[in-house]
Write an enzyme that holds these catalytic residues in place. Sequence first.
Site, PDB file in Angstrom:
ATOM      1  CB  SER A  48      -0.962   0.017   1.183  1.00  0.00           C
ATOM      2  OG  SER A  48      -0.253   0.193   2.387  1.00  0.00           O
ATOM      3  CE  LYS A  90      -2.707   1.905   4.905  1.00  0.00           C
ATOM      4  NZ  LYS A  90      -2.534   1.144   3.705  1.00  0.00           N
TER       5      LYS A  90
END
Length: 181
Positions: A48, A90
């Site tokens: 990701s 993230k």
Amino acid sequence: MNHPEARQARPRWVKELMEWTMSLTIAIVAALLIQTYVYAQSEVQNISMQNTLVAGQRLIEDKWSYRFTTPKHGDIIIINGPESELRLIKRVIALPGDELDMRDGLVYLNGQKLDEPYVKGLTFAEGMKMPYKVSHEQVFVMGDNRENSQDSRVLGPIHLSSVEGKAVLRIWPLNKFGALQ
């Protein structure tokens, strides 16, 4: 036969062993405390955050700074909270009070298009109603690999109490060693 040297040798040996044991115990306790509360090593587990981070890379996480400050736009953070069963890595896109919008595959923060040279793919709202205003004590995070990331677009905003720390340094592989941006 009792020699004075024999009596002195044993206590000196025992004393030295006790000193070494105490030093080793203090070092282990200090290392565990630092690992738990100050700096830790983390491994990237998924795709990701490509191209910034790839699976298998090892990072140093600063767990200390966010005790005194809050995340900033662009920080790469480690998330460990009820929003996800997994620990996540993230990037912080929006802070409390920010208004976020996604149009034509691009991200707009407080009306300004974000310059995101690290992004792989286009950014879509994934069903979230846009524009979105970030609430108090929350951050909005996204992976850099926007088309393959389970992030705030799916999980919702991340509460500040779920932010474990900031990824600050890539230590493996050695040819990628350096500070994270």
